[in-house]
Design a protein around this motif. Structure first.
Motif, PDB file in Angstrom:
ATOM      1  N   PHE A   1      89.534  -0.219 -24.049  1.00  0.00           N
ATOM      2  CA  PHE A   1      88.269  -0.282 -24.689  1.00  0.00           C
ATOM      3  C   PHE A   1      87.164   0.463 -23.978  1.00  0.00           C
ATOM      4  O   PHE A   1      86.368   1.322 -24.581  1.00  0.00           O
ATOM      5  CB  PHE A   1      87.924  -1.814 -24.882  1.00  0.00           C
ATOM      6  CG  PHE A   1      86.489  -1.631 -25.600  1.00  0.00           C
ATOM      7  CD1 PHE A   1      86.328  -1.409 -26.779  1.00  0.00           C
ATOM      8  CD2 PHE A   1      85.496  -2.372 -24.702  1.00  0.00           C
ATOM      9  CE1 PHE A   1      84.799  -1.618 -27.171  1.00  0.00           C
ATOM     10  CE2 PHE A   1      83.986  -2.448 -25.182  1.00  0.00           C
ATOM     11  CZ  PHE A   1      83.783  -2.025 -26.280  1.00  0.00           C
ATOM     12  N   LEU A   2      87.025   0.174 -22.693  1.00  0.00           N
ATOM     13  CA  LEU A   2      85.853   0.626 -22.066  1.00  0.00           C
ATOM     14  C   LEU A   2      86.014   2.346 -22.051  1.00  0.00           C
ATOM     15  O   LEU A   2      85.091   2.940 -21.970  1.00  0.00           O
ATOM     16  CB  LEU A   2      86.137   0.430 -20.347  1.00  0.00           C
ATOM     17  CG  LEU A   2      85.459  -1.135 -20.272  1.00  0.00           C
ATOM     18  CD1 LEU A   2      85.619  -1.565 -18.783  1.00  0.00           C
ATOM     19  CD2 LEU A   2      84.106  -1.228 -20.834  1.00  0.00           C
ATOM     20  N   GLN A   3      87.403   2.801 -22.011  1.00  0.00           N
ATOM     21  CA  GLN A   3      87.498   4.338 -21.689  1.00  0.00           C
ATOM     22  C   GLN A   3      86.986   4.768 -22.987  1.00  0.00           C
ATOM     23  O   GLN A   3      86.599   6.038 -23.124  1.00  0.00           O
ATOM     24  CB  GLN A   3      88.877   4.555 -21.573  1.00  0.00           C
ATOM     25  CG  GLN A   3      89.220   4.475 -20.063  1.00  0.00           C
ATOM     26  CD  GLN A   3      90.752   4.589 -19.610  1.00  0.00           C
ATOM     27  OE1 GLN A   3      91.529   4.460 -20.308  1.00  0.00           O
ATOM     28  NE2 GLN A   3      90.959   5.321 -18.622  1.00  0.00           N
ATOM     29  N   THR A   4      87.091   4.438 -24.457  1.00  0.00           N
ATOM     30  CA  THR A   4      86.833   4.604 -25.629  1.00  0.00           C
ATOM     31  C   THR A   4      85.271   4.698 -25.678  1.00  0.00           C
ATOM     32  O   THR A   4      84.786   5.260 -26.555  1.00  0.00           O
ATOM     33  CB  THR A   4      87.478   3.960 -26.740  1.00  0.00           C
ATOM     34  OG1 THR A   4      86.849   2.424 -26.713  1.00  0.00           O
ATOM     35  CG2 THR A   4      88.788   3.839 -26.859  1.00  0.00           C
ATOM     36  N   THR A   5      84.480   4.036 -24.719  1.00  0.00           N
ATOM     37  CA  THR A   5      83.109   4.026 -24.964  1.00  0.00           C
ATOM     38  C   THR A   5      82.431   4.865 -23.777  1.00  0.00           C
ATOM     39  O   THR A   5      81.076   4.953 -24.076  1.00  0.00           O
ATOM     40  CB  THR A   5      82.399   2.393 -24.625  1.00  0.00           C
ATOM     41  OG1 THR A   5      82.733   2.113 -23.468  1.00  0.00           O
ATOM     42  CG2 THR A   5      83.163   1.482 -25.829  1.00  0.00           C
ATOM     43  N   LEU A   6      83.306   5.761 -23.148  1.00  0.00           N
ATOM     44  CA  LEU A   6      82.842   6.500 -22.016  1.00  0.00           C
ATOM     45  C   LEU A   6      82.256   7.808 -22.636  1.00  0.00           C
ATOM     46  O   LEU A   6      82.777   8.238 -23.804  1.00  0.00           O
ATOM     47  CB  LEU A   6      83.785   6.817 -21.194  1.00  0.00           C
ATOM     48  CG  LEU A   6      84.061   5.501 -20.236  1.00  0.00           C
ATOM     49  CD1 LEU A   6      85.221   6.068 -19.212  1.00  0.00           C
ATOM     50  CD2 LEU A   6      83.022   5.093 -19.473  1.00  0.00           C
ATOM     51  N   PRO A   7      81.038   8.330 -22.158  1.00  0.00           N
ATOM     52  CA  PRO A   7      80.895   9.691 -22.756  1.00  0.00           C
ATOM     53  C   PRO A   7      81.697  10.740 -22.439  1.00  0.00           C
ATOM     54  O   PRO A   7      82.598  10.525 -21.293  1.00  0.00           O
ATOM     55  CB  PRO A   7      79.381  10.104 -22.218  1.00  0.00           C
ATOM     56  CG  PRO A   7      79.302   9.089 -21.033  1.00  0.00           C
ATOM     57  CD  PRO A   7      80.277   7.744 -21.282  1.00  0.00           C
TER      58      PRO A   7
END
Length: 169
Positions: free
Chosen positions: A155-161
Motif C-alpha cells: 500500500f505504501l508503495q502505491t502512495t509514493l510519488p
C-alpha cells in the motif's frame, strides 16, 4: 485498533485495504443486549491534509533515513558504503547560507565530503550523480525502519510519488 475505531467514529475512513482482518468488541446495546463489534483490515486509509506531505529533514541523530533514501551510495563517487563510513553532505554548504533540508543534503563518503569541503559541487568539479528530493510521509514510514507488514508495504508503495527511489523497490 483503537485509532482505527476512532477514525471510523469520526467518519475519516476512506477505504480499507489488506488481507488481514481484525475484530474489536465494543459495548453492549441497552435495548437488545447485543455487543457491538468492529471488523477492520490491516490497512485503513483516512482523509488527510495532502496526498504527499513532506517529512522534515532531521538533524544528525536521525541521519539514517537520508542514507537509506540514497541507498548508502555516495552522491559524488557512486560507491556503496556501510553507514559508519558515510556523512551528511550539504550541496550548498551551511557555512555559505545553505539550509539543512532534503533537497540540499545527500549521502557522501568521508573522502568525497572532505575533498568537496565548503565549496559547491560545480566549484569543486564534483558533479552530483543523483538528484536529492524531499521525502513524503509514506516514504518516511519506509525509511524510518518500522516493522511494516507486506500488505502495508504494498500500500505504501502505491502512495509514493513517481520520483521516489522506493516506489518500485
Amino acid at each position: 485498533m483503537q485509532r482505527a475505531a476512532r477514525y471510523y467514529a469520526a467518519g475519516k475512513v476512506l477505504t480499507e485495504l489488506g488481507e488481514n482482518l481484525f475484530g474489536m468488541a465494543g459495548g453492549i446495546q441497552e435495548t437488545t443486549g447485543a455487543r457491538s463489534e468492529l471488523i477492520t483490515s490491516s490497512i485503513v486509509m483516512i482523509r488527510g491534509p495532502t496526498p504527499h506531505p513532506v517529512r522534515p529533514c532531521a538533524r544528525r541523530a536521525h541521519q539514517a533515513p537520508l542514507f537509506v533514501r540514497d541507498r548508502h551510495v555516495c552522491a559524488y563517487c557512486g560507491d556503496h558504503f556501510p553507514e559508519g563510513e558515510l556523512t551528511v553532505e550539504h550541496i550548498h554548504p551551511v557555512s555559505r547560507g545553505g539550509r539543512h533540508e532534503w533537497t540540499n543534503v545527500v549521502t557522501a563518503c568521508r573522502s568525497c565530503n572532505t575533498r568537496k569541503g565548503s565549496r559547491r559541487p560545480e566549484e569543486a568539479n564534483m558533479p552530483l550523480l543523483y538528484v536529492p528530493y524531499a521525502v513524503c510521509r509514506s516514504e518516511g514510514f519506509i525509511l524510518s525502519n518500522r516493522r511494516i507488514l507486506a500488505d502495508q508495504m504494498a500500500f505504501l508503495q502505491t502512495t509514493l510519488p513517481r520520483h521516489s527511489r522506493w516506489a518500485h523497490a
